[in-house]
Design a protein around this motif. Sequence first.
Motif, PDB file in Angstrom:
ATOM      1  N   MET A 161      27.194  58.019  37.814  1.00  0.00           N
ATOM      2  CA  MET A 161      27.940  57.335  38.883  1.00  0.00           C
ATOM      3  C   MET A 161      27.274  55.993  39.188  1.00  0.00           C
ATOM      4  O   MET A 161      26.057  55.918  39.254  1.00  0.00           O
ATOM      5  CB  MET A 161      27.928  58.214  40.135  1.00  0.00           C
ATOM      6  N   SER A 162      28.081  54.959  39.332  1.00  0.00           N
ATOM      7  CA  SER A 162      27.466  53.653  39.568  1.00  0.00           C
ATOM      8  C   SER A 162      26.913  53.571  40.991  1.00  0.00           C
ATOM      9  O   SER A 162      27.413  54.231  41.911  1.00  0.00           O
ATOM     10  CB  SER A 162      28.489  52.548  39.344  1.00  0.00           C
ATOM     11  N   GLU A 163      25.878  52.761  41.126  1.00  0.00           N
ATOM     12  CA  GLU A 163      25.190  52.645  42.412  1.00  0.00           C
ATOM     13  C   GLU A 163      26.087  51.914  43.415  1.00  0.00           C
ATOM     14  O   GLU A 163      26.695  50.896  43.080  1.00  0.00           O
ATOM     15  CB  GLU A 163      23.918  51.830  42.171  1.00  0.00           C
ATOM     16  N   LEU A 164      26.181  52.426  44.631  1.00  0.00           N
ATOM     17  CA  LEU A 164      27.006  51.762  45.642  1.00  0.00           C
ATOM     18  C   LEU A 164      26.194  50.683  46.345  1.00  0.00           C
ATOM     19  O   LEU A 164      25.063  50.926  46.758  1.00  0.00           O
ATOM     20  CB  LEU A 164      27.509  52.787  46.666  1.00  0.00           C
ATOM     21  N   ARG A 165      26.765  49.520  46.442  1.00  0.00           N
ATOM     22  CA  ARG A 165      26.046  48.390  47.048  1.00  0.00           C
ATOM     23  C   ARG A 165      26.924  47.721  48.095  1.00  0.00           C
ATOM     24  O   ARG A 165      28.145  47.900  48.106  1.00  0.00           O
ATOM     25  CB  ARG A 165      25.679  47.359  45.963  1.00  0.00           C
ATOM     26  N   ALA A 166      26.286  46.926  48.963  1.00  0.00           N
ATOM     27  CA  ALA A 166      27.062  46.174  49.970  1.00  0.00           C
ATOM     28  C   ALA A 166      28.017  45.238  49.231  1.00  0.00           C
ATOM     29  O   ALA A 166      27.666  44.685  48.183  1.00  0.00           O
ATOM     30  CB  ALA A 166      26.118  45.373  50.854  1.00  0.00           C
ATOM     31  N   PRO A 167      29.241  45.046  49.744  1.00  0.00           N
ATOM     32  CA  PRO A 167      30.219  44.195  49.053  1.00  0.00           C
ATOM     33  C   PRO A 167      29.711  42.760  48.851  1.00  0.00           C
ATOM     34  O   PRO A 167      28.887  42.280  49.618  1.00  0.00           O
ATOM     35  CB  PRO A 167      31.419  44.198  50.002  1.00  0.00           C
ATOM     36  N   LYS A 168      30.241  42.113  47.823  1.00  0.00           N
ATOM     37  CA  LYS A 168      29.872  40.729  47.519  1.00  0.00           C
ATOM     38  C   LYS A 168      30.033  39.841  48.764  1.00  0.00           C
ATOM     39  O   LYS A 168      31.041  39.932  49.463  1.00  0.00           O
ATOM     40  CB  LYS A 168      30.810  40.228  46.410  1.00  0.00           C
ATOM     41  N   GLY A 169      29.025  39.032  49.007  1.00  0.00           N
ATOM     42  CA  GLY A 169      29.118  38.106  50.141  1.00  0.00           C
ATOM     43  C   GLY A 169      28.727  38.708  51.480  1.00  0.00           C
ATOM     44  O   GLY A 169      28.887  38.067  52.518  1.00  0.00           O
ATOM     45  N   THR A 170      28.227  39.974  51.458  1.00  0.00           N
ATOM     46  CA  THR A 170      27.755  40.591  52.703  1.00  0.00           C
ATOM     47  C   THR A 170      26.294  40.984  52.513  1.00  0.00           C
ATOM     48  O   THR A 170      25.812  41.038  51.382  1.00  0.00           O
ATOM     49  CB  THR A 170      28.537  41.871  53.067  1.00  0.00           C
ATOM     50  N   GLN A 171      25.604  41.242  53.590  1.00  0.00           N
ATOM     51  CA  GLN A 171      24.224  41.683  53.450  1.00  0.00           C
ATOM     52  C   GLN A 171      23.838  42.673  54.516  1.00  0.00           C
ATOM     53  O   GLN A 171      24.417  42.673  55.604  1.00  0.00           O
ATOM     54  CB  GLN A 171      23.278  40.476  53.461  1.00  0.00           C
ATOM     55  N   ASP A 172      22.874  43.523  54.169  1.00  0.00           N
ATOM     56  CA  ASP A 172      22.310  44.451  55.145  1.00  0.00           C
ATOM     57  C   ASP A 172      21.124  43.750  55.787  1.00  0.00           C
ATOM     58  O   ASP A 172      20.325  43.135  55.083  1.00  0.00           O
ATOM     59  CB  ASP A 172      21.810  45.715  54.443  1.00  0.00           C
ATOM     60  N   VAL A 173      21.008  43.859  57.073  1.00  0.00           N
ATOM     61  CA  VAL A 173      19.852  43.275  57.758  1.00  0.00           C
ATOM     62  C   VAL A 173      19.034  44.418  58.340  1.00  0.00           C
ATOM     63  O   VAL A 173      19.507  45.141  59.213  1.00  0.00           O
ATOM     64  CB  VAL A 173      20.285  42.324  58.892  1.00  0.00           C
ATOM     65  N   LEU A 174      17.845  44.612  57.811  1.00  0.00           N
ATOM     66  CA  LEU A 174      17.016  45.753  58.210  1.00  0.00           C
ATOM     67  C   LEU A 174      15.775  45.252  58.949  1.00  0.00           C
ATOM     68  O   LEU A 174      15.421  44.081  58.834  1.00  0.00           O
ATOM     69  CB  LEU A 174      16.574  46.522  56.959  1.00  0.00           C
ATOM     70  N   PRO A 175      15.074  46.141  59.673  1.00  0.00           N
ATOM     71  CA  PRO A 175      13.802  45.733  60.256  1.00  0.00           C
ATOM     72  C   PRO A 175      12.802  45.406  59.125  1.00  0.00           C
ATOM     73  O   PRO A 175      12.897  46.034  58.073  1.00  0.00           O
ATOM     74  CB  PRO A 175      13.323  46.973  61.012  1.00  0.00           C
ATOM     75  N   PRO A 176      11.890  44.471  59.281  1.00  0.00           N
ATOM     76  CA  PRO A 176      11.643  43.713  60.513  1.00  0.00           C
ATOM     77  C   PRO A 176      12.547  42.485  60.676  1.00  0.00           C
ATOM     78  O   PRO A 176      12.560  41.893  61.727  1.00  0.00           O
ATOM     79  CB  PRO A 176      10.184  43.273  60.347  1.00  0.00           C
ATOM     80  N   GLU A 177      13.314  42.133  59.608  1.00  0.00           N
ATOM     81  CA  GLU A 177      14.168  40.942  59.695  1.00  0.00           C
ATOM     82  C   GLU A 177      15.131  41.033  60.891  1.00  0.00           C
ATOM     83  O   GLU A 177      15.368  40.051  61.589  1.00  0.00           O
ATOM     84  CB  GLU A 177      14.943  40.780  58.370  1.00  0.00           C
ATOM     85  N   SER A 178      15.675  42.229  61.131  1.00  0.00           N
ATOM     86  CA  SER A 178      16.647  42.354  62.222  1.00  0.00           C
ATOM     87  C   SER A 178      16.020  42.069  63.584  1.00  0.00           C
ATOM     88  O   SER A 178      16.724  41.743  64.541  1.00  0.00           O
ATOM     89  CB  SER A 178      17.285  43.740  62.204  1.00  0.00           C
ATOM     90  N   GLY A 179      14.678  42.154  63.663  1.00  0.00           N
ATOM     91  CA  GLY A 179      13.994  41.817  64.914  1.00  0.00           C
ATOM     92  C   GLY A 179      14.229  40.350  65.275  1.00  0.00           C
ATOM     93  O   GLY A 179      14.317  39.981  66.451  1.00  0.00           O
ATOM     94  N   ARG A 180      14.337  39.503  64.253  1.00  0.00           N
ATOM     95  CA  ARG A 180      14.606  38.075  64.523  1.00  0.00           C
ATOM     96  C   ARG A 180      16.024  37.918  65.070  1.00  0.00           C
ATOM     97  O   ARG A 180      16.295  37.074  65.896  1.00  0.00           O
ATOM     98  CB  ARG A 180      14.451  37.265  63.243  1.00  0.00           C
TER      99      ARG A 180
END
Length: 426
Positions: free
Chosen positions: A1-20
């Motif tokens: 099964m192919s790996e599921l990823r965020a759609p093109k042109g979108t991004q996940d923002v996780l800690p610690p980056e989301s703290g900014r």
Amino acid sequence: MSELRAPKGTQDVLPPESGRWEEVISRFGSAAHRAGFGLVIDPLFEDVEVFRRGVGGASETVTREMYEFDDRAGRRLALRPEGTASVVRAFVQHRPPLPWKAYYVTPAFRYEQPQAGRYRQHHQLGVEALGTEDPALDVEVIALLAELYASLELRAVELRVNSMGDAACRPGYNAALSDYLAAHETLLCGEHRERWRANPLRVLDCKQDRCRSVRDAAPRISEAWCDPCREHRTAVVEGLKALGCDYVADDFLVRGLDYYRRTTFEFRSLALASAQDAIGGGGRYDGLVQSLGGPAIGGVGFAAGIERILLACDAEGVLPACSERVQVFVVDITAGAAVAPVLLRDLRRAGISADRAYDSRSLKAQLKLADRSGAQLALIVGDQEAEDGSVLLRRLRSRQDDDLDSQQVVAQSLVVAAVRRAVTPR
Ligand code: HAM
């Protein structure tokens, strides 16, 4: 099964980056509050007409970039490409008392060609103020955004200001521009040679060299302003000067959305490449409320892209991500004494962020987790401490003005006070 990823042109923002993100959003929210704006939360999708009539059926944002779909009952809906039209629709629906000052934080969706600083889902901070044509409000709105950048210590920021004229003078300008472009059509870039008639103003902010050279000799909107537009414009720039807000007058700042009348403005980061340097912008839209079925009242606002602001922060080396997830980490090596939950509750009640390890890990493993959490202090509780009502307080990161021994024993009843003295507040 192919790996599921965020759609093109979108991004996940996780800690610690989301703290900014939290930092930028909270600074914006409190600045907006202090200026009398209230939070509005409205739907991410709307009847497509909100955007066709609001943003403008000829704007590229609507014709080429909008995510449109039919729901299961066949209603034609669209994901919001921006926030202004929805806020105005909400005003028309609920008619809150005027003047109405609203702020929002929202994702916005545009089917663009993704590149650095340009996404299919981006996030906007924005304000809209409805119910007056007073230029003092234009100044207030511009200054609010300028202050946000300044509070983030962004320095390489340039404010550009223009006026798009109004229903009295803009048609004459459009006609003069169209005549000029018709005479110079062959010199335009490929895309605008085909499409300039649909929206002649777009040529003015085309970044292609060919359009740039045609533009330089084009009629200037400042020469076409009628007297009321000229007066409005003068009041805006005088107001900016009174606040010490530097600006560059830019006759070619037309912006991509069709609703603007009179004031338009954009903040550019001089630290970013020109394709992504717009870190916020807005203007006045005096016909918009009426075109969405409301009264003939004025409005002015801005939106700023959170991703772009953070790119500018990166480029200027300000607002680094914070590696401290919590201030305190509780290490519990008792055989099940209920000390850790009580300590955590008391610390959190006192406004101190605190976490712990689970699954009865070894002391070594817990200290490793404590270190990884970025905490300044570890509170260690073993069977001995549980029995005599104490806690071992260990400094994990040294502080310049440190008067705390690297380790000390504190009575459980005094832990919160001791921790308060020992941690740097957030
Ligand atoms: P806008 O200039 O289209 O204005 O977007 C506002 C800001 O959102 C831009 O200055 C930029 O920072 C960011 N932005 C726009 N598109 C993208 C993208 N694809 N990727 C990343 N960031 C992006 C408006 O949306 C108006 N509603 C502003 C306004 C409010 N005018 C009056 N009131």
